[in-house]
Design an enzyme around this catalytic site. Structure first.
Site, mmCIF file in Angstrom:
data_model
loop_
_atom_site.group_PDB
_atom_site.id
_atom_site.type_symbol
_atom_site.label_atom_id
_atom_site.label_comp_id
_atom_site.label_asym_id
_atom_site.label_seq_id
_atom_site.Cartn_x
_atom_site.Cartn_y
_atom_site.Cartn_z
ATOM 1 N N GLY A 29 0.815 -1.225 0.000
ATOM 2 C CA GLY A 29 0.000 0.000 0.000
ATOM 3 C C GLY A 29 0.846 1.270 0.000
ATOM 4 O O GLY A 29 0.379 2.318 -0.440
ATOM 5 N N GLU A 31 1.763 1.774 -3.548
ATOM 6 C CA GLU A 31 0.506 2.157 -4.216
ATOM 7 C C GLU A 31 0.157 3.620 -3.919
ATOM 8 O O GLU A 31 -0.330 4.341 -4.775
ATOM 9 C CB GLU A 31 -0.623 1.215 -3.776
ATOM 10 C CG GLU A 31 -0.424 -0.196 -4.311
ATOM 11 C CD GLU A 31 -1.443 -1.185 -3.769
ATOM 12 O OE1 GLU A 31 -1.472 -1.398 -2.540
ATOM 13 O OE2 GLU A 31 -2.220 -1.737 -4.563
HETATM 14 N N1 COA Z 1 1.670 -3.815 8.717
HETATM 15 C C1 COA Z 1 1.704 -3.851 10.070
HETATM 16 N N2 COA Z 1 2.817 -3.692 10.782
HETATM 17 C C2 COA Z 1 3.969 -3.463 10.097
HETATM 18 C C3 COA Z 1 4.008 -3.429 8.692
HETATM 19 C C4 COA Z 1 2.795 -3.603 8.002
HETATM 20 N N3 COA Z 1 2.722 -3.559 6.672
HETATM 21 N N4 COA Z 1 5.280 -3.222 8.299
HETATM 22 C C5 COA Z 1 6.014 -3.113 9.431
HETATM 23 N N5 COA Z 1 5.214 -3.269 10.515
HETATM 24 C C6 COA Z 1 5.607 -3.233 11.938
HETATM 25 C C7 COA Z 1 6.305 -4.525 12.355
HETATM 26 O O1 COA Z 1 5.339 -5.531 12.660
HETATM 27 C C8 COA Z 1 7.061 -4.040 13.574
HETATM 28 O O2 COA Z 1 6.163 -3.908 14.647
HETATM 29 P P1 COA Z 1 6.582 -4.453 16.131
HETATM 30 O O3 COA Z 1 7.802 -3.630 16.479
HETATM 31 O O4 COA Z 1 5.378 -4.120 16.969
HETATM 32 O O5 COA Z 1 6.868 -5.919 15.981
HETATM 33 C C9 COA Z 1 7.476 -2.620 13.190
HETATM 34 O O6 COA Z 1 6.573 -2.206 12.152
HETATM 35 C C10 COA Z 1 8.893 -2.516 12.630
HETATM 36 O O7 COA Z 1 9.022 -3.430 11.538
HETATM 37 P P2 COA Z 1 10.121 -4.621 11.466
HETATM 38 O O8 COA Z 1 9.569 -5.699 10.599
HETATM 39 O O9 COA Z 1 10.546 -4.981 12.844
HETATM 40 O O10 COA Z 1 11.298 -3.830 10.732
HETATM 41 P P3 COA Z 1 12.459 -4.496 9.840
HETATM 42 O O11 COA Z 1 13.457 -3.404 9.613
HETATM 43 O O12 COA Z 1 12.928 -5.786 10.437
HETATM 44 O O13 COA Z 1 11.761 -4.857 8.427
HETATM 45 C C11 COA Z 1 10.318 -4.443 6.534
HETATM 46 C C12 COA Z 1 11.261 -3.831 7.608
HETATM 47 C C13 COA Z 1 9.669 -3.282 5.808
HETATM 48 C C14 COA Z 1 11.143 -5.301 5.567
HETATM 49 C C15 COA Z 1 9.259 -5.318 7.239
HETATM 50 O O14 COA Z 1 8.645 -4.541 8.267
HETATM 51 C C16 COA Z 1 8.160 -5.826 6.330
HETATM 52 O O15 COA Z 1 8.371 -6.751 5.568
HETATM 53 N N6 COA Z 1 6.958 -5.212 6.418
HETATM 54 C C17 COA Z 1 5.786 -5.657 5.690
HETATM 55 C C18 COA Z 1 5.857 -5.250 4.255
HETATM 56 C C19 COA Z 1 4.658 -5.784 3.513
HETATM 57 O O16 COA Z 1 4.470 -6.967 3.307
HETATM 58 N N7 COA Z 1 3.823 -4.838 3.094
HETATM 59 C C20 COA Z 1 2.672 -5.135 2.292
HETATM 60 C C21 COA Z 1 1.473 -5.250 3.130
HETATM 61 S S1 COA Z 1 0.059 -5.631 2.145
#
Ligand code: COA
Length: 260
Positions: free
Chosen positions: A112, A115
Site C-alpha cells: 500500500g 501504491e
Molecule cells: N503492517 C503492520 N505492521 C507493520 C508493517 C505492516 N505492513 N510493516 C512493518 N510493521 C511493523 C512490524 O510488525 C514491527 O512492529 P513491532 O515492532 O510491533 O513488531 C514494526 O513495524 C517494525 O518493523 P520490522 O519488521 O521490525 O522492521 P524491519 O526493519 O525488520 O523490516 C520491513 C522492515 C519493511 C522489511 C518489514 O517490516 C516488512 O516486511 N513489512 C511488511 C511489508 C509488507 O508486506 N507490506 C505489504 C502489506 S500488504
C-alpha cells in the site's frame, strides 16, 4: 485540523503531509487512510496551497504497506470493502486531486505504500528507498490500485515481475524503470521536492488542475481493471494461503503455503 497519524505543515504555498506512525513504519490502517483522505481534501480547498509533498515520518520508511495486523482476520467481503473504500477515500482521490501531489519516497515503500506513491502525480526517492509490492508473499494481491498503476508507470513485463516475485527494487532501478523521476540523498529529499513544488506553485492553478484531469483521462479506460482488482483482492481473503501468509508475518516466520 488535528490528526492522529498524519501531520500537515504549510510553508510558502507548499504543504508537507507526513504519514506519522514511525513505530509501525507508517503502515496504513483504516484510520490513517481516512485521515490522509480528509487532510488532502482540506488542502485541495485551501487557495493558499499550490502543491503538496507527501512523505513518511522518520528515516526508515515512506509507508511499509497496509496494516497487516488489522486485516489478517478479514473475510472476503471485508477484504473487498477494504480495497474499495481505500481506493475511493484515498488512492483515486489523490490521483484526481486538483492540487499536484509529489511523493517524497524516503525509505521503504511497500505494498500500500508503493501504491500510495504511485497514486501521487509524480515521485522522487532518496537513495536508501526500497520499493515493491510484496502482497503475494502474504497470500493476497495489491488492492489499492497497484495492479493497474504499476504497469502504467513501468510497463507490463516489469510490473508482472515485481508483482509476481514480490521482490523489492532499489532507488536506482526505480529511476531506470521510470517509477521515480529523480533520486537524491535522504537529507536532501524534502528540499529537492520543495524546489520542484515551488516551480509548480508559480504556475496557474486552473491550468494545473486541467492538466491533471487531461492526463488522467488518457488512462480512464483502465477503470474496469481497478474493479477487477477489488474483486480479486477480496477473493484472496477466503483462501488458506492468505490465512497462513498473514499469520506467518505476524509470528515473524516464513510462510508454508498450502496452495489454496
Ligand atoms: N503492517 C503492520 N505492521 C507493520 C508493517 C505492516 N505492513 N510493516 C512493518 N510493521 C511493523 C512490524 O510488525 C514491527 O512492529 P513491532 O515492532 O510491533 O513488531 C514494526 O513495524 C517494525 O518493523 P520490522 O519488521 O521490525 O522492521 P524491519 O526493519 O525488520 O523490516 C520491513 C522492515 C519493511 C522489511 C518489514 O517490516 C516488512 O516486511 N513489512 C511488511 C511489508 C509488507 O508486506 N507490506 C505489504 C502489506 S500488504
Amino acid at each position: 485540523m488535528k490528526y492522529h497519524s498524519v501531520s500537515v505543515t504549510i510553508e510558502d504555498k507548499v504543504a508537507l503531509v507526513l504519514v506519522d506512525r514511525p513505530e509501525k513504519l507508517n503502515a496504513l490502517n483504516k484510520g490513517t487512510i481516512k485521515e490522509l483522505g480528509e487532510a488532502l481534501g482540506v488542502l485541495e480547498k485551501d487557495r493558499k496551497v499550490r502543491a503538496i509533498i507527501l512523505s513518511g515520518a522518520g528515516t526508515k520508511a515512506f509507508v511499509a504497506g497496509a496494516d497487516i495486523a488489522e486485516f489478517s482476520e478479514y473475510t472476503e467481503s471485508e477484504g473487498r470493502a477494504l480495497a474499495a473504500d481505500g481506493q475511493r477515500q484515498l488512492f483515486d482521490k489523490i490521483e484526481a486531486l486538483k492540487t499536484p501531489v509529489i511523493a517524497a519516497v524516503n525509505g521503504f515503500a511497500l505494498g500500500g505504500g508503493l501504491e500510495l506513491a504511485m497514486a501521487c502525480h509524480f515521485r522522487v526517492a532518496s537513495t536508501n528507498a526500497k520499493m515493491g509490492l510484496p502482497e503475494v508473499s502474504l497470500g493476497v494481491i495489491p488492492g489499492y490500485g497497484g495492479t493497474q498503476r504499476l504497469p502504467m508507470l513501468v510497463g507490463r513485463g516489469r510490473a508482472m515481475e515485481m508483482i509476481l516475485t514480490g521482490g523489492m527494487i532499489k532507488a536506482e532501478k526505480a529511476l531506470e524503470y521510470g517509477l521515480v523521476n529523480h533520486i537524491t540523498a535522504q537529507e536532501e529529499l524534502l528540499e529537492f521536492c520543495r524546489t520542484l513544488a515551488g516551480q509548480v506553485a508559480k504556475n496557474s492553478p486552473a491550468a494545473i488542475s486541467s492538466a491533471i484531469k487531461a492526463v488522467n483521462a488518457g488512462f480512464s479506460s483502465s477503470k474496469p481493471g481497478f474493479e477487477a482488482e477489488i474483486d480479486a483482492f477480496g477473493d484472496c481473503f477466503g483462501t488458506a494461503d492468505f490465512k497462513e501468509g498473514t499469520r506467518a508475518f505476524l509470528e515473524k516466520r516464513a510462510p508454508d503455503f498450502p496452495g489454496a
